[in-house]
Each structure stands twice: as structure tokens, then as C-alpha cells.
Design a protein around this motif. Structure first.
Motif, PDB file in Angstrom:
ATOM      1  N   CYS A 127       0.857  -1.181   0.000  1.00 41.88           N
ATOM      2  CA  CYS A 127       0.000   0.000   0.000  1.00 41.88           C
ATOM      3  C   CYS A 127       0.894   1.233   0.000  1.00 41.88           C
ATOM      4  O   CYS A 127       1.915   1.272   0.688  1.00 41.88           O
ATOM      5  N   THR A 138      -3.697  -0.416   8.025  1.00 45.83           N
ATOM      6  CA  THR A 138      -5.144  -0.648   8.027  1.00 45.83           C
ATOM      7  C   THR A 138      -5.635  -0.965   6.620  1.00 45.83           C
ATOM      8  O   THR A 138      -6.456  -1.874   6.411  1.00 45.83           O
ATOM      9  N   LEU A 139      -5.121  -0.214   5.652  1.00 45.40           N
ATOM     10  CA  LEU A 139      -5.501  -0.435   4.259  1.00 45.40           C
ATOM     11  C   LEU A 139      -5.077  -1.825   3.792  1.00 45.40           C
ATOM     12  O   LEU A 139      -5.832  -2.529   3.100  1.00 45.40           O
ATOM     13  N   LYS A 142     -13.175   5.494   2.752  1.00 47.32           N
ATOM     14  CA  LYS A 142     -13.639   5.467   4.146  1.00 47.32           C
ATOM     15  C   LYS A 142     -12.462   5.515   5.120  1.00 47.32           C
ATOM     16  O   LYS A 142     -12.485   6.256   6.108  1.00 47.32           O
ATOM     17  N   ILE A 143     -11.437   4.713   4.832  1.00 50.64           N
ATOM     18  CA  ILE A 143     -10.279   4.691   5.729  1.00 50.64           C
ATOM     19  C   ILE A 143      -9.548   6.027   5.677  1.00 50.64           C
ATOM     20  O   ILE A 143      -9.107   6.561   6.711  1.00 50.64           O
ATOM     21  N   TRP A 201      -4.623  -4.577   5.606  1.00 46.93           N
ATOM     22  CA  TRP A 201      -5.467  -5.608   6.200  1.00 46.93           C
ATOM     23  C   TRP A 201      -6.832  -5.677   5.535  1.00 46.93           C
ATOM     24  O   TRP A 201      -7.364  -6.759   5.281  1.00 46.93           O
ATOM     25  N   GLU A 202      -7.403  -4.535   5.221  1.00 41.99           N
ATOM     26  CA  GLU A 202      -8.719  -4.512   4.578  1.00 41.99           C
ATOM     27  C   GLU A 202      -8.659  -5.127   3.175  1.00 41.99           C
ATOM     28  O   GLU A 202      -9.548  -5.872   2.776  1.00 41.99           O
ATOM     29  N   PHE A 203      -7.598  -4.806   2.442  1.00 46.89           N
ATOM     30  CA  PHE A 203      -7.502  -5.316   1.076  1.00 46.89           C
ATOM     31  C   PHE A 203      -7.277  -6.829   1.064  1.00 46.89           C
ATOM     32  O   PHE A 203      -7.930  -7.556   0.312  1.00 46.89           O
ATOM     33  N   ALA A 259      -8.065  -8.905   3.279  1.00 47.06           N
ATOM     34  CA  ALA A 259      -9.261  -9.594   3.775  1.00 47.06           C
ATOM     35  C   ALA A 259     -10.340  -9.663   2.699  1.00 47.06           C
ATOM     36  O   ALA A 259     -11.192 -10.554   2.718  1.00 47.06           O
ATOM     37  N   SER A 260     -10.287  -8.729   1.740  1.00 47.06           N
ATOM     38  CA  SER A 260     -11.309  -8.686   0.684  1.00 47.06           C
ATOM     39  C   SER A 260     -10.956  -9.547  -0.516  1.00 47.06           C
ATOM     40  O   SER A 260     -11.848 -10.045  -1.214  1.00 47.06           O
ATOM     41  N   PHE A 311     -12.587  -1.352  -4.797  1.00 49.92           N
ATOM     42  CA  PHE A 311     -12.056  -1.208  -3.442  1.00 49.92           C
ATOM     43  C   PHE A 311     -11.851   0.267  -3.086  1.00 49.92           C
ATOM     44  O   PHE A 311     -11.595   0.593  -1.922  1.00 49.92           O
ATOM     45  N   ILE A 338     -13.621   1.556  -0.036  1.00 48.63           N
ATOM     46  CA  ILE A 338     -12.996   1.254   1.254  1.00 48.63           C
ATOM     47  C   ILE A 338     -11.833   2.208   1.511  1.00 48.63           C
ATOM     48  O   ILE A 338     -11.648   2.699   2.633  1.00 48.63           O
TER      49      ILE A 338
END
Length: 229
Positions: free
Chosen positions: A70, A89-90, A121-122, A92-94, A96-97, A115, A118
């Protein structure tokens, strides 16, 4: 005031952009920083973990793990701990998706553009929520940075190293020969006129030869026709 302006997710092994925030700033410095971020994205395999490239008004931060990295463009005033907390944080979100198979099979840029919602939002969360509300997360990242500082680059390094990576070694360019046009002399003008006259004569001769060759068969056909009668 916003401190995180742009973010993207790239595949480490080849720098393929997988997703990015769609908001875009049009200042010249920002556009230049975007270009350098893209260049740096092609070299992330050389810098596992975290790193930063400092510019005049903006900083590029990146964090990679596995085959996903990222990256973000932040203001110079953005604390490094906040930037890397955002990137973690970015990440982990990616991951996980999308699983590693989907990421590995991606063949076109921005294959996971959806994405972006997301990312927005972050990014909004880190730009708008006070640091005190993220105190625990920021302290954890700060301890990690003190224990293992990120790789320090300059934005100018990205251009130099990218040229070497592509096999374009620095070389000295020889100046091109400087040919100066000389004025046309009277002899040159006379030579030009004579050449034109010779060309015109050759053209006239060619026309006469063509007419003669066409008249020859006609006269023979006329003579044969007369004798047959």
C-alpha cells in the motif's frame, strides 16, 4: 486539514496497480509526486517492509507484506506513525477482501477498482478523526518505527534508480554536428538552371519518342489495309 491525499494498492512483484483512490488533485507538485509514486511502485520488491520518500511539499510512504503493498501521498506535516498506521489498516482490509489467487491472477491495472470505496472510508477516518482517538494504534506503530526505521529515500532517487532498473545507464550525450547553411553562389544558381534545362530537354525527347513509337504501328496497319484492298 487533510494530511493523506492519495492512496493505492499495488502488486509487489511487478508494480501492477490493483486499486487506488479516485480523488485527484491538480497541482503541479502533486502530479509530479504521483508520477514518482508510480515509478517507485515498480521497485517495491527491492524494499520489503516500510519506506518513505520525502519531497518538498509531499511525502510518499509505502508498506508491503507478501505480494501486496500500500502506498500513500501525504503532506509533509503528516506524522510518519499516522501514515504507516493508515497503510497497515488499508493492507489488512484489502487482503481480507481479496485472496492471494485473485491478486496473483490480476492481469490489468486497477482490477479491483471497486475497493476505492474502502480506501475513501479509511482515508476519511484518518483525516478527520483526532490523533487522541487513535492513540493506541499510533503508539504501537511508533514503537515499531523506532525499533525498525523505514527505508529513507528522496523522490529524486526514484527517477535515477528507475532508469538503471530499465537498463538505461547514465551516459554522456555528444552534441550533434553543427552544419551551417552557406548562401547560394552565382555558380550554384547557373548549375541549377542548367540542370533544369537538361531535365526539360530529356522530357521533350521522351515525349517525341513515345509519339514515334505510337505512329509506327498505325502506319503499318494502314499499309496492310491498303494492300488487302
Amino acid at each position: 486539514m487533510s494530511m493523506i491525499f492519495f492512496a493505492c494498492v499495488v502488486r509487489v512483484r511487478d508494480g501492477l496497480p490493483l486499486s487506488a483512490s479516485t480523488d485527484f488533485y491538480h497541482t503541479q507538485d502533486f502530479l509530479e509526486c504521483r508520477r514518482r509514486l508510480k515509478t517507485l511502485g515498480l521497485r517495491l520488491a527491492q524494499y520489503p517492509g516500510r519506506g518513505s520518500a520525502e519531497g518538498r511539499d509531499f511525502s510518499i510512504h509505502f508498506s508491503s507484506s507478501g505480494d501486496v503493498a500500500c502506498m500513500a501521498i501525504c503532506s509533509r506535516q503528516c506524522p510518519a506513525a499516522m501514515a504507516f498506521c493508515f497503510l497497515e489498516t488499508l493492507w489488512w482490509e484489502f487482503t481480507a477482501s481479496y485472496d492471494t489467487t485473485c491478486i496473483g491472477l490480476a492481469s490489468r491495472p486497477y482490477a479491483f477498482l471497486e475497493f476505492d470505496s474502502i480506501i475513501q472510508k479509511i482515508k476519511w477516518h484518518f483525516n478527520c478523526v483526532s490523533s487522541s482517538q487513535m492513540k493506541n494504534s499510533l503508539e504501537k506503530i511508533q514503537e515499531e518505527l523506532e525499533f525498525q526505521p523505514p527505508v529513507a529515500l528522496t523522490v529524486e532517487d526514484t527517477d535515477v534508480a528507475n532508469g538503471m532498473m530499465n537498463g538505461h545507464l547514465p551516459r554522456h550525450l555528444e552534441p550533434a554536428p553543427n552544419f551551417r547553411m552557406e548562401p547560394v553562389t552565382a555558380l550554384g544558381i547557373l548549375s541549377l538552371i542548367l540542370n533544369i534545362m537538361c531535365a526539360a530537354l530529356n522530357l521533350i525527347r521522351g515525349v517525341h519518342l513515345a509519339e514515334h513509337s505510337l505512329q509506327g504501328p498505325r502506319s503499318r496497319f494502314f499499309w496492310l489495309d491498303q494492300t488487302s484492298r
